[in-house]
Design an enzyme around this catalytic site. Structure first.
Site, mmCIF file in Angstrom:
data_model
loop_
_atom_site.group_PDB
_atom_site.id
_atom_site.type_symbol
_atom_site.label_atom_id
_atom_site.label_comp_id
_atom_site.label_asym_id
_atom_site.label_seq_id
_atom_site.Cartn_x
_atom_site.Cartn_y
_atom_site.Cartn_z
ATOM 1 C CG HIS A 82 -1.770 1.236 1.290
ATOM 2 N ND1 HIS A 82 -2.926 1.344 0.575
ATOM 3 C CD2 HIS A 82 -1.622 2.408 1.957
ATOM 4 C CE1 HIS A 82 -3.464 2.535 0.787
ATOM 5 N NE2 HIS A 82 -2.700 3.196 1.628
ATOM 6 C CG ASP A 161 -11.879 4.028 6.216
ATOM 7 O OD1 ASP A 161 -11.426 4.895 6.973
ATOM 8 O OD2 ASP A 161 -11.619 3.980 5.007
ATOM 9 N NE ARG A 168 -10.363 10.951 9.703
ATOM 10 C CZ ARG A 168 -9.505 10.197 8.995
ATOM 11 N NH1 ARG A 168 -9.884 9.027 8.497
ATOM 12 N NH2 ARG A 168 -8.275 10.597 8.807
ATOM 13 C CB SER A 183 -8.517 5.686 7.740
ATOM 14 O OG SER A 183 -8.946 5.751 6.419
ATOM 15 C CE LYS A 187 -9.033 2.704 3.506
ATOM 16 N NZ LYS A 187 -9.254 4.099 3.253
HETATM 17 N N1 URA Z 1 -6.073 7.567 3.162
HETATM 18 C C1 URA Z 1 -7.027 6.860 3.794
HETATM 19 O O1 URA Z 1 -7.456 5.821 3.327
HETATM 20 N N2 URA Z 1 -7.478 7.341 4.976
HETATM 21 C C2 URA Z 1 -7.026 8.470 5.550
HETATM 22 O O2 URA Z 1 -7.470 8.832 6.609
HETATM 23 C C3 URA Z 1 -6.040 9.197 4.853
HETATM 24 C C4 URA Z 1 -5.580 8.717 3.657
#
Ligand code: URA
Length: 433
Positions: A82, A161, A168, A183, A187
């Site tokens: 990632h 999320d 947010r 966050s 995932k």
């Molecule tokens: N990328 C994400 O998936 N979440 C965040 O909070 C910031 C960047």
């Protein structure tokens, strides 16, 4: 349990219990707790912060809020990768066929993304016919037979999320370390890999602008992953200028293919080797970095990595001929040279601005509904440290709309800063955790 008390506890600086965190995540996902209470809690978290335990519980609760991918039918150690994102980041396109060709199964969920360019999925769609809308069975079968498959992120992956991030985004509570780490990691954990290699970017084109913050975010995510039983590594890499030379979609695919042919830009190649080595080690096929680097060199020079990309593109409906002959990948009709307004050494490039130029050309999405033009983009000819004559070409702009090209060109030129003295090129790799 009442949401009011949870907000009050955090507002007063108390550590939330696991039950409180799970209560608000479950309630919010089901629509039982309103946005205004959750945004209040987010602001309290923003100021009061979260402990490592709270952050881990929050991550696990969000990962548990929807579907979790079961990759147990895939043989071998599954290693995911990632990136926190940046300008010209086409790393997955080169990295995944390399590690797959060396025996590490790649079972990856990718996104389209909002931003300067498309996400990995958009870029892959530059291959005629390519699709990531494949069934779970095809996904697993392709990984077991050819070693690699990439599918679109399902709507039900970590839905908590998705809701929380949207909230947010409009309540000025994105840039809190625990909230970002939970966050991203929720995932990744729900996507099921045994090991996760993170590429945390740092600099003017990154989410985290300072190395200190980037290292802290990397450490926090590694900690969460390890506590959740995953093998973790993180590379902290420079994003103070675009990665490689290509910024766009098809143009980035071409650069990734050139890299698989051993002809990629030095910085991008270095990052591919660094992340690739971590993936091979975590995947149990290389004992150390030196061996991993030799393996990567061999799979590139023998053409095996390129063949793996062609095999993967074909298995998902794309045209493999475009892998071997990149002239078949469509670039925009007009190629316009950007000339340097002055002589000197490139001292700094406003990285985000280069991304915005790609967006202006039509290469990225401003809203979820925007259509992307995969053929537009930018090819940088000069990067930080390079010596430039006045009037020399510093970049090529690929555009279909000449008015957009003019706007992009004006911004592009302003993003370049020159010095009369020689400039030291900053290190690409800042550290590995
Ligand atoms: N990328 C994400 O998936 N979440 C965040 O909070 C910031 C960047």
């Amino acid at each position: 349990m009442r949401m009011y008390d949870i907000i009050m506890n955090k507002r007063n600086g108390k550590e939330l219990t696991d039950e409180e965190i799970r209560f608000f995540i479950e309630g919010y996902t089901k629509g039982e707790i309103p946005d205004y209470q959750v945004s209040s809690l987010m602001m309290a978290i923003y100021f009061r912060k979260m402990t490592a335990r709270e952050t881990l519980t929050l991550t696990l609760a969000m990962a548990d809020s929807g579907e979790k991918l079961d990759l147990s039918a895939i043989y071998g150690i599954k290693v995911d990768k990632h990136s926190t994102g940046g300008v010209g980041d086409k790393t997955s396109l080169a990295l995944t066929p390399i590690v797959a060709s060396l025996g590490v199964p790649v079972a990856k969920m990718s996104g389209r993304g909002l931003g300067h360019t498309g996400g990995t999925i958009d870029k892959l769609e530059s291959f005629d016919g390519f699709s990531t809308a494949i069934s779970n069975d095809t996904f697993i079968n392709n990984v077991n037979t050819i070693g690699i498959a990439i599918m679109g992120q399902t709507a039900d992956l970590a839905p908590a999320d998705k809701k929380l991030y949207a909230l947010r985004d409009v309540t000025a509570t994105v840039d809190n370390m625990s909230l970002i780490a939970s966050s991203i990691m929720s995932k990744k954990l729900a996507a099921g890999a045994d090991s996760i290699v993170l590429d945390v970017k740092t600099g003017s084109g990154a989410f985290m602008k300072t190395e200190e913050d980037s290292f802290a975010l990397a450490r926090e995510m590694v900690e969460i992953g390890r506590n959740a039983g995953r093998k973790m590594s993180a590379v902290i890499s420079d994003m103070d200028q675009p990665l490689g030379n290509a910024v766009g979609n098809a143009i980035e695919v071409i650069e990734a293919i050139d890299t698989l042919k051993g002809k990629g830009p030095a910085d991008f190649t270095e990052l591919v080797y660094t992340l690739g080595a971590q993936m091979l080690i975590n995947g149990g096929v290389a004992p150390d970095v030196d061996t991993a680097n030799k393996m990567i060199k061999e799979t590139i020079s023998s053409g095996k990595a390129l063949d793996k990309l062609a095999e993967f593109v074909k298995a998902q409906g794309g045209n493999p001929e475009q892998v071997y002959n990149t002239d078949l990948l469509k670039l925009a009709d007009n190629c316009i040279e950007v000339k340097s307004p002055e002589a000197g050494y490139v001292e700094h490039i406003d990285c985000d601005e280069i991304g915005i130029c790609s967006l202006i050309l039509g290469g990225g999405r401003e809203t979820k509904e925007s259509e992307i033009d995969l053929s537009v983009g930018i090819m940088l000819k000069k990067k930080v440290g390079d010596c430039v004559e006045k009037g020399e070409t510093i970049a090529l702009i690929y555009a279909n709309d000449l008015k957009k090209a003019d706007v992009a060109m004006e911004r592009f030129i302003k993003a370049y800063h020159f010095s009369g003295n020689e400039v030291t090129v900053p290190a690409l790799i800042k550290g590995i955790i």
